[in-house]
Design an enzyme around this catalytic site. Structure first.
Site, PDB file in Angstrom:
ATOM      1  N   TYR A 186      36.908  50.833  27.382  1.00  0.00           N
ATOM      2  CA  TYR A 186      36.708  49.396  27.596  1.00  0.00           C
ATOM      3  C   TYR A 186      35.680  49.175  28.709  1.00  0.00           C
ATOM      4  O   TYR A 186      34.677  48.472  28.538  1.00  0.00           O
ATOM      5  CB  TYR A 186      38.054  48.734  27.935  1.00  0.00           C
ATOM      6  CG  TYR A 186      37.922  47.351  28.488  1.00  0.00           C
ATOM      7  CD1 TYR A 186      37.344  46.337  27.718  1.00  0.00           C
ATOM      8  CD2 TYR A 186      38.355  47.040  29.778  1.00  0.00           C
ATOM      9  CE1 TYR A 186      37.197  45.057  28.237  1.00  0.00           C
ATOM     10  CE2 TYR A 186      38.224  45.771  30.289  1.00  0.00           C
ATOM     11  CZ  TYR A 186      37.639  44.779  29.519  1.00  0.00           C
ATOM     12  OH  TYR A 186      37.484  43.527  30.037  1.00  0.00           O
ATOM     13  N   HIS A 219      50.181  42.343  30.259  1.00  0.00           N
ATOM     14  CA  HIS A 219      49.837  42.051  31.649  1.00  0.00           C
ATOM     15  C   HIS A 219      51.065  41.801  32.505  1.00  0.00           C
ATOM     16  O   HIS A 219      52.071  41.258  32.034  1.00  0.00           O
ATOM     17  CB  HIS A 219      48.892  40.841  31.715  1.00  0.00           C
ATOM     18  CG  HIS A 219      47.567  41.115  31.091  1.00  0.00           C
ATOM     19  ND1 HIS A 219      47.303  40.831  29.784  1.00  0.00           N
ATOM     20  CD2 HIS A 219      46.445  41.692  31.590  1.00  0.00           C
ATOM     21  CE1 HIS A 219      46.063  41.210  29.509  1.00  0.00           C
ATOM     22  NE2 HIS A 219      45.523  41.735  30.584  1.00  0.00           N
ATOM     23  N   LEU A 220      50.925  42.166  33.759  1.00  0.00           N
ATOM     24  CA  LEU A 220      52.077  42.155  34.664  1.00  0.00           C
ATOM     25  C   LEU A 220      52.731  40.775  34.816  1.00  0.00           C
ATOM     26  O   LEU A 220      53.937  40.631  34.599  1.00  0.00           O
ATOM     27  CB  LEU A 220      51.627  42.676  36.043  1.00  0.00           C
ATOM     28  CG  LEU A 220      52.727  42.680  37.106  1.00  0.00           C
ATOM     29  CD1 LEU A 220      53.834  43.660  36.741  1.00  0.00           C
ATOM     30  CD2 LEU A 220      52.147  43.032  38.480  1.00  0.00           C
ATOM     31  N   ALA A 252      33.870  37.006  24.079  1.00  0.00           N
ATOM     32  CA  ALA A 252      34.435  37.546  22.830  1.00  0.00           C
ATOM     33  C   ALA A 252      34.389  39.068  22.845  1.00  0.00           C
ATOM     34  O   ALA A 252      33.409  39.669  22.414  1.00  0.00           O
ATOM     35  CB  ALA A 252      33.644  37.010  21.647  1.00  0.00           C
ATOM     36  N   LYS A 294      42.373  37.035  18.261  1.00  0.00           N
ATOM     37  CA  LYS A 294      43.373  37.018  19.340  1.00  0.00           C
ATOM     38  C   LYS A 294      43.538  35.623  19.913  1.00  0.00           C
ATOM     39  O   LYS A 294      44.554  35.300  20.519  1.00  0.00           O
ATOM     40  CB  LYS A 294      42.943  37.956  20.470  1.00  0.00           C
ATOM     41  CG  LYS A 294      42.765  39.379  20.015  1.00  0.00           C
ATOM     42  CD  LYS A 294      43.352  40.340  21.020  1.00  0.00           C
ATOM     43  CE  LYS A 294      43.188  41.781  20.559  1.00  0.00           C
ATOM     44  NZ  LYS A 294      41.774  42.122  20.311  1.00  0.00           N
ATOM     45  N   GLY A 328      45.349  55.859  33.169  1.00  0.00           N
ATOM     46  CA  GLY A 328      44.106  55.119  33.454  1.00  0.00           C
ATOM     47  C   GLY A 328      44.230  54.058  34.529  1.00  0.00           C
ATOM     48  O   GLY A 328      43.256  53.358  34.807  1.00  0.00           O
ATOM     49  N   ARG A 332      46.544  45.209  43.142  1.00  0.00           N
ATOM     50  CA  ARG A 332      45.487  44.502  42.404  1.00  0.00           C
ATOM     51  C   ARG A 332      45.119  43.213  43.132  1.00  0.00           C
ATOM     52  O   ARG A 332      45.871  42.710  43.963  1.00  0.00           O
ATOM     53  CB  ARG A 332      45.970  44.133  40.983  1.00  0.00           C
ATOM     54  CG  ARG A 332      46.270  45.327  40.084  1.00  0.00           C
ATOM     55  CD  ARG A 332      44.973  46.002  39.651  1.00  0.00           C
ATOM     56  NE  ARG A 332      45.206  47.145  38.765  1.00  0.00           N
ATOM     57  CZ  ARG A 332      45.406  48.395  39.187  1.00  0.00           C
ATOM     58  NH1 ARG A 332      45.429  48.674  40.475  1.00  0.00           N
ATOM     59  NH2 ARG A 332      45.584  49.365  38.312  1.00  0.00           N
TER      60      ARG A 332
HETATM   61  N1  UFG Z   1      52.171  46.880  35.334  1.00  0.00           N
HETATM   62  C1  UFG Z   1      53.470  47.333  35.395  1.00  0.00           C
HETATM   63  N2  UFG Z   1      54.302  47.013  34.367  1.00  0.00           N
HETATM   64  C2  UFG Z   1      53.904  46.282  33.281  1.00  0.00           C
HETATM   65  C3  UFG Z   1      52.559  45.819  33.246  1.00  0.00           C
HETATM   66  C4  UFG Z   1      51.727  46.147  34.282  1.00  0.00           C
HETATM   67  O1  UFG Z   1      53.871  48.001  36.340  1.00  0.00           O
HETATM   68  O2  UFG Z   1      54.713  46.059  32.370  1.00  0.00           O
HETATM   69  C5  UFG Z   1      51.252  47.212  36.440  1.00  0.00           C
HETATM   70  C6  UFG Z   1      50.048  48.008  35.984  1.00  0.00           C
HETATM   71  O3  UFG Z   1      50.349  49.373  35.977  1.00  0.00           O
HETATM   72  C7  UFG Z   1      49.011  47.600  37.034  1.00  0.00           C
HETATM   73  C8  UFG Z   1      49.398  46.163  37.430  1.00  0.00           C
HETATM   74  O4  UFG Z   1      50.741  46.000  36.963  1.00  0.00           O
HETATM   75  O5  UFG Z   1      49.152  48.408  38.146  1.00  0.00           O
HETATM   76  C9  UFG Z   1      48.544  45.130  36.752  1.00  0.00           C
HETATM   77  O6  UFG Z   1      48.518  45.399  35.365  1.00  0.00           O
HETATM   78  P1  UFG Z   1      47.847  44.422  34.299  1.00  0.00           P
HETATM   79  O7  UFG Z   1      48.017  45.083  32.950  1.00  0.00           O
HETATM   80  O8  UFG Z   1      48.376  43.057  34.468  1.00  0.00           O
HETATM   81  O9  UFG Z   1      46.333  44.397  34.721  1.00  0.00           O
HETATM   82  P2  UFG Z   1      45.293  45.612  34.895  1.00  0.00           P
HETATM   83  O10 UFG Z   1      44.993  45.685  36.348  1.00  0.00           O
HETATM   84  O11 UFG Z   1      45.723  46.837  34.231  1.00  0.00           O
HETATM   85  O12 UFG Z   1      44.105  45.062  33.989  1.00  0.00           O
HETATM   86  C10 UFG Z   1      43.153  44.163  34.431  1.00  0.00           C
HETATM   87  C11 UFG Z   1      42.613  43.388  33.237  1.00  0.00           C
HETATM   88  C12 UFG Z   1      41.949  44.342  32.272  1.00  0.00           C
HETATM   89  C13 UFG Z   1      40.895  45.134  33.003  1.00  0.00           C
HETATM   90  C14 UFG Z   1      41.497  45.830  34.188  1.00  0.00           C
HETATM   91  C15 UFG Z   1      40.433  46.510  34.994  1.00  0.00           C
HETATM   92  O13 UFG Z   1      43.654  42.717  32.597  1.00  0.00           O
HETATM   93  O14 UFG Z   1      41.354  43.618  31.220  1.00  0.00           O
HETATM   94  O15 UFG Z   1      42.128  44.869  35.045  1.00  0.00           O
HETATM   95  O16 UFG Z   1      40.986  47.528  35.725  1.00  0.00           O
HETATM   96  F1  UFG Z   1      40.358  46.077  32.218  1.00  0.00           F
END
Ligand code: UFG
Length: 329
Positions: A140, A188-189, A73, A35, A284, A220
């Site tokens: 994860y 990611h958002l 990693a 990656k 999740g 977040r």
């Molecule tokens: N989101 C959207 N639309 C998108 C992408 C994300 O609404 O297209 C929302 C998600 O639902 C979440 C927020 O934006 O509520 C943040 O999402 P991310 O995917 O950017 O990040 P996460 O909080 O899901 O994930 C992060 C880390 C992961 C870790 C997780 C732990 O990137 O590696 O926190 O909860 F596992």
């Protein structure tokens, strides 16, 4: 001091390598480039290798006289982890064990572990303190929690000294503009919102607006990648003294921002209108994840430089604007 950075070509690992080099450490990167990006490694030695390849690890530890290890990693996609638990346990637990075993063989006893807020699952208390209940809701998070437990017993039996850093949401890019976030596919958002601002995507799907939060969207705790990397250096210093104690820290600002707030700030930073669509919830996703940063600030004197989300998003924007297609290869 010579630090082996496993996963040093990935988003977080590559920023760590940059900070280590800036702070005068010698660096050896060990990465299988599944990656990561070779171009993201700004210096030091580079070994292309997989943690499941014990011979390659052995060769690397024999060749370079490593003093400490930072371990990034791992597979980290929550969604994928739910359908491929075998992959997540093999790479994140078995791969990590191989790394620890090579360390023990070569008497390397300092370890910084990249852990995650996902070990807590749906939090029972906000902000999340280090000893909050840990009930991961995905494979994860379970794989990372399993590895945190393994570390404790390696300390007990072999005297390994470690710091686990449980990241909340890492964001932003390096000040030189040379490295930033480039995942394929992106999930990611902030990168997705900025791709909308760049016209590379039509809209951002907001995954659910019916959560029990102020505006209904998930909250977040976003932390700048450089502040995150700095915490690792402080962690390494902590375990480099006589009679050091292993420990764990939650790594976030202690401030929550909703998906809608992130989109609004991104509009202000980029000057572009960002089209949104309300989509179903993503499986999740906890409603709110906010770290308590009290312990790390108190014990490591961690002082984040990027307190303002505008600065964090602007730093990400500088990278995305200048690298609309990510790294060249
Ligand atoms: N989101 C959207 N639309 C998108 C992408 C994300 O609404 O297209 C929302 C998600 O639902 C979440 C927020 O934006 O509520 C943040 O999402 P991310 O995917 O950017 O990040 P996460 O909080 O899901 O994930 C992060 C880390 C992961 C870790 C997780 C732990 O990137 O590696 O926190 O909860 F596992």
């Amino acid at each position: 001091m010579k630090v082996l950075v496993a996963g040093g070509a990935g988003y977080i690992g590559s920023h760590m390598v940059a900070e280590l080099l800036d702070s005068g450490y010698e660096v050896v990167v060990f990465d299988n480039l599944s990656k990561g990006h070779r171009e993201a490694v700004l210096g030091g030695e580079f070994v292309e290798g997989n943690l499941l390849d014990q011979n390659k690890l052995d060769e690397t530890f024999k060749k370079y006289k490593i003093d400490a290890v930072m371990h990034f990693a791992a597979d980290s996609l929550v969604g994928e982890s739910m359908t491929k638990p075998d992959k997540y346990f093999r790479n994140n637990v078995v791969g990590g064990l191989n790394l620890l075993d090579a360390m023990m063989k070569y008497e390397v006893k300092k370890f910084i572990f990249s852990s995650t807020a996902a070990i807590f699952g749906e939090p029972d208390k906000i902000p999340i303190e280090e000893n909050n209940t840990k009930l991961p809701t995905n494979t994860y998070g379970e794989s990372k929690l399993a590895f945190e437990k393994i570390l404790r017993w390696y300390d007990h039996a072999f005297g390994l000294k470690y710091v686990c850093l449980r990241y909340f949401n890492a964001a932003g890019a390096h000040k030189t503009g040379k490295i930033g976030e480039d995942h394929n596919p992106e999930s990611h958002l902030i990168p997705i919102v900025l791709q909308v601002a760049l016209g590379k995507r039509e809209q951002i799907d907001i995954f659910g607006d019916d959560y029990k939060t102020e505006d209904g969207t998930c909250v977040r705790d976003y932390i700048h990648i450089t502040d995150l990397a700095q915490a690792h250096i402080l962690g390494l210093k902590k375990i480099s003294v006589d009679n050091a104690q292993s420990t764990q820290y939650n790594l976030g600002h202690g401030q929550g921002l909703s998906v809608k707030q992130i989109i609004k700030v991104s509009e202000e930073v980029t000057g572009k209108k960002i089209k949104v669509k309300i989509a179903p919830r993503r499986a999740g996703d906890p409603a709110t994840l906010i770290a308590s940063s009290v312990k790390i600030k108190k014990e490591l004197n961690w002082k984040p430089q990027f307190e303002d989300i505008h600065k964090i998003i602007d730093s990400a924007w500088q990278w995305h604007k200048n690298h609309p297609n990510g790294y060249s290869k």
